[in-house]
Design an enzyme around this catalytic site. Structure first.
Site, PDB file in Angstrom:
ATOM      1  N   GLY A 106       0.794  -1.234   0.000  1.00 25.55           N
ATOM      2  CA  GLY A 106       0.000   0.000   0.000  1.00 25.55           C
ATOM      3  C   GLY A 106       0.819   1.274   0.000  1.00 25.55           C
ATOM      4  O   GLY A 106       0.373   2.297   0.531  1.00 25.55           O
ATOM      5  N   SER A 111       1.469   3.292  -2.508  1.00 27.83           N
ATOM      6  CA  SER A 111       0.840   4.385  -3.275  1.00 27.83           C
ATOM      7  C   SER A 111      -0.380   4.930  -2.535  1.00 27.83           C
ATOM      8  O   SER A 111      -0.648   6.139  -2.558  1.00 27.83           O
ATOM      9  CB  SER A 111       0.479   3.944  -4.688  1.00 27.83           C
ATOM     10  OG  SER A 111      -0.447   2.889  -4.650  1.00 27.83           O
ATOM     11  N   ALA A 162      -0.725   4.967   0.801  1.00 27.10           N
ATOM     12  CA  ALA A 162      -0.196   5.759   1.927  1.00 27.10           C
ATOM     13  C   ALA A 162       0.253   7.131   1.437  1.00 27.10           C
ATOM     14  O   ALA A 162      -0.025   8.152   2.083  1.00 27.10           O
ATOM     15  CB  ALA A 162       0.958   5.015   2.596  1.00 27.10           C
ATOM     16  N   ASP A 166      -7.556   0.218  -0.350  1.00 24.48           N
ATOM     17  CA  ASP A 166      -6.228   0.629   0.139  1.00 24.48           C
ATOM     18  C   ASP A 166      -6.283   2.024   0.747  1.00 24.48           C
ATOM     19  O   ASP A 166      -5.731   2.268   1.828  1.00 24.48           O
ATOM     20  CB  ASP A 166      -5.208   0.615  -1.018  1.00 24.48           C
ATOM     21  CG  ASP A 166      -4.894  -0.788  -1.509  1.00 24.48           C
ATOM     22  OD1 ASP A 166      -5.525  -1.755  -1.052  1.00 24.48           O
ATOM     23  OD2 ASP A 166      -4.002  -0.914  -2.371  1.00 24.48           O
TER      24      ASP A 166
END
Ligand code: MEV
Length: 307
Positions: free
Chosen positions: A86, A88, A90, A127
């Site tokens: 994850g 991208s 975050a 995400d």
């Protein structure tokens, strides 16, 4: 004035890929974080270098989605890129959180999802939602208890719920291979539109995730482990596993309740549910891959100042 925000990486415990079609899925935040500092400037820069869409698609779209033209971003991250953890999301959540300083969590999650869609094509909001909320989330097609927010795109609506995850040991094994999410998601869409085996696999993954939510509430690690193994077989059917993922799973199996790839696959990482994390980490390292012993349920979006 500098506005700062940070957001965590994540693991998908159950339901990746199927969630893009609206099936249930469960994700948990990690204790690895990305931090973004946003400062007013005439020319937008990323870590001091002039912003270009091709090299910095997520910051580029975060600036456009939040209508922040004249801001520069400094990014610092401990989420390994391309590992299925994850990174991208975050980055998108931390950037939108810093730029949209008055946004609610639901608005950050929604806008960061738009950033991901613009940067990578098809996606689900799992995400960006788990990175915003932190702890753990359950995504499905129904509202109901623990509902945080809902996200709609086209004919799919995802309802995002808080879910409690008991203290469990999860070990991540990174293949060292970065695989872009967009093309993997697109390939699953192609298989889904052509083959009933792929459509059935997507539905069965959703059934497994719904069952896993029940088993999480009772802390049934043996049951959860066998659901992970079944989920992994279906991900193989969807063509998102790889030789390296298979090798990692073989290595951890003797010491795990269950194991599966996490995130988009094609490389990236596996997760093992175990009560022998050191033994699993050793088995991963012995095959030349990188282990991380992870704490689940990290804090979500954190704004360092409220400007
Ligand atoms: C990637 O972490 C999870 C996928 O299901 C894509 C998505 O939901 O956006 C593969």
């Amino acid at each position: 004035m500098t506005y700062s925000a940070s957001a965590p990486g994540k693991v998908i415990l159950f339901g990746e890929h199927a969630v893009v079609f609206g099936e249930p899925a469960i994700a948990a935040a990690l204790d690895l974080r990305t931090r973004v500092d946003a400062t007013e400037s005439d020319t937008p820069r990323i870590n001091g270098v002039p912003l270009r869409q091709e090299t910095n698609p997520y910051p580029y779209h975060a600036l456009s989605v939040t209508g922040s033209r004249s801001m520069s971003l400094t990014i610092d991250s401990d989420v390994p890129p391309g590992a299925g953890l994850g990174s991208s999301a975050a980055l998108s959540v931390a950037a939108v959180g810093a730029l949209g300083k008055d946004y609610s969590d639901a608005e950050v999650a929604e806008s960061a999802f738009s950033v991901e869609l613009l940067a990578q094509g098809r996606a689900s909001p799992i995400d960006t939602s788990v990175s915003t909320h932190g702890r753990a989330i359950y995504v499905d097609r129904n509202g109901g208890s623990g509902l945080l927010w809902s996200v709609r795109r086209g004919d799919v609506t995802w309802h995002i719920h808080h879910v409690d995850v008991p203290a469990m040991d999860i070990v991540v094994g990174f293949t060292g291979i970065s695989a872009a999410t967009g093309p993997l998601v697109e390939n699953v869409r192609r298989l889904h539109s052509k083959y009933s085996t792929a459509r059935n696999a997507v539905v069965e993954i959703g059934t497994i995730a719904a069952e896993a939510r029940r088993r999480l509430s009772t802390g049934d690690v043996v049951g959860l482990g066998s659901l992970m193994d079944r989920n992994q077989k279906l991900l193989v059917t969807l063509g998102v596993s790889s030789r390296e993922i298979g090798s990692l799973i073989d290595a951890v199996r003797p010491y795990s309740y269950g194991a599966k790839l996490t995130g988009a696959g094609g490389g990236g990482s596996i997760i093992s549910l175990t009560d022998r994390p050191e033994r699993v980490a050793e088995a991963i390292a012995k095959r030349g891959f990188t282990p991380f012993i992870c704490k689940l349920g990290g804090e979500g979006l954190r704004r360092e100042n409220d400007g």
